[in-house]
Write an enzyme that holds these catalytic residues in place. Structure first.
Site, short mmCIF file in Angstrom:
data_model
loop_
_atom_site.label_atom_id
_atom_site.label_comp_id
_atom_site.label_asym_id
_atom_site.label_seq_id
_atom_site.Cartn_x
_atom_site.Cartn_y
_atom_site.Cartn_z
N ASP A 233 -6.16 1.95 -2.44
CA ASP A 233 -4.85 2.04 -2.28
C ASP A 233 -4.39 3.48 -1.54
O ASP A 233 -4.91 4.60 -1.65
CB ASP A 233 -4.29 2.22 -3.75
CG ASP A 233 -2.68 1.63 -3.67
OD1 ASP A 233 -2.46 0.59 -4.34
OD2 ASP A 233 -1.89 2.55 -3.27
N ILE A 234 -3.46 3.25 -0.76
CA ILE A 234 -3.01 4.32 0.25
C ILE A 234 -2.25 5.70 -0.80
O ILE A 234 -2.24 6.71 -0.49
CB ILE A 234 -2.05 3.92 1.16
CG1 ILE A 234 -1.87 4.97 2.46
CG2 ILE A 234 -0.56 3.40 0.65
CD1 ILE A 234 -1.32 4.19 3.45
N GLU B 156 5.44 -5.48 -4.77
CA GLU B 156 6.05 -4.86 -3.52
C GLU B 156 5.63 -5.80 -2.37
O GLU B 156 6.15 -5.75 -1.27
CB GLU B 156 5.82 -3.37 -3.42
CG GLU B 156 6.59 -2.79 -4.61
CD GLU B 156 6.34 -1.13 -4.56
OE1 GLU B 156 5.64 -0.76 -3.69
OE2 GLU B 156 6.94 -0.79 -5.29
N HIS C 49 -2.71 -9.57 -4.62
CA HIS C 49 -3.72 -8.55 -4.77
C HIS C 49 -3.89 -8.21 -6.01
O HIS C 49 -3.09 -8.45 -6.92
CB HIS C 49 -3.52 -7.30 -3.68
CG HIS C 49 -2.00 -6.84 -4.09
ND1 HIS C 49 -0.79 -7.57 -3.85
CD2 HIS C 49 -1.66 -5.86 -4.96
CE1 HIS C 49 0.26 -6.74 -4.30
NE2 HIS C 49 -0.24 -5.94 -4.91
N HIS D 88 -5.16 -4.79 -8.22
CA HIS D 88 -5.27 -3.47 -8.38
C HIS D 88 -6.63 -3.32 -9.36
O HIS D 88 -6.73 -3.89 -10.48
CB HIS D 88 -4.27 -2.69 -9.15
CG HIS D 88 -3.05 -2.77 -8.18
ND1 HIS D 88 -2.70 -1.76 -7.45
CD2 HIS D 88 -2.08 -3.64 -7.92
CE1 HIS D 88 -1.43 -1.96 -7.05
NE2 HIS D 88 -1.00 -3.19 -7.35
#
Ligand code: 5GP
Length: 123
Positions: free
Chosen positions: A33-34, A99, A104, A106
């Protein structure tokens, strides 16, 4: 909800945006994750066009679903969090605060994560 091909994960899948890849196979791509919220925070996305967990669970083939969740497990192994433990999260829709409109999961780990959620009253 129709799938929006301009979403950021679609762009990563097409190679238009970079990612820090952890794992990839025919079914899924996993990357860091960014904006990590834990020492280990990665995302696993299916290669197919699914808006959310709801869309994926209703529309994807049994092979795609099995392949995706095998990729989630393999990603956790590659991240080195199986022995210490980890948490999966799939934000879905407005109340889930999703968002990015490409399904996806996590993966969080690398430290004790506390209880799963602060108690919230019904709206
Ligand atoms: P959501 O709320 O949709 O479950 O979370 C989307 C996640 O995607 C967020 O944790 C956010 O930091 C991450 N994210 C958004 N844009 C990018 C990006 O361009 N690259 C990566 N690696 N992660 C992103």
């Amino acid at each position: 909800m129709a799938y929006d091909r301009s979403n950021v994960f679609a762009r990563i899948l097409r190679g238009e945006l970079p990612c820090n890849r952890v794992y990839e196979d025919d079914y899924a791509l996993a990357f860091h994750d960014i904006n990590p919220l834990a020492p280990v925070h990665a995302l696993v996305i299916p290669k197919g066009e699914y808006v959310s967990m709801d869309d994926f669970s209703a529309e994807a083939s049994a092979e795609a679903i099995a392949g995706f969740f095998r990729a989630v497990g393999e990603t956790a192994r590659r991240l080195g969090v199986v022995e210490s433990g980890y948490r999966l999260l799939a934000n879905t829709g407005a109340d889930g605060n999703q968002e990015v409109p490409h399904f996806h999961v996590h993966i969080f780990g690398g430290a004790p994560l506390g209880r799963m959620l602060k108690k919230i009253e019904r709206h």
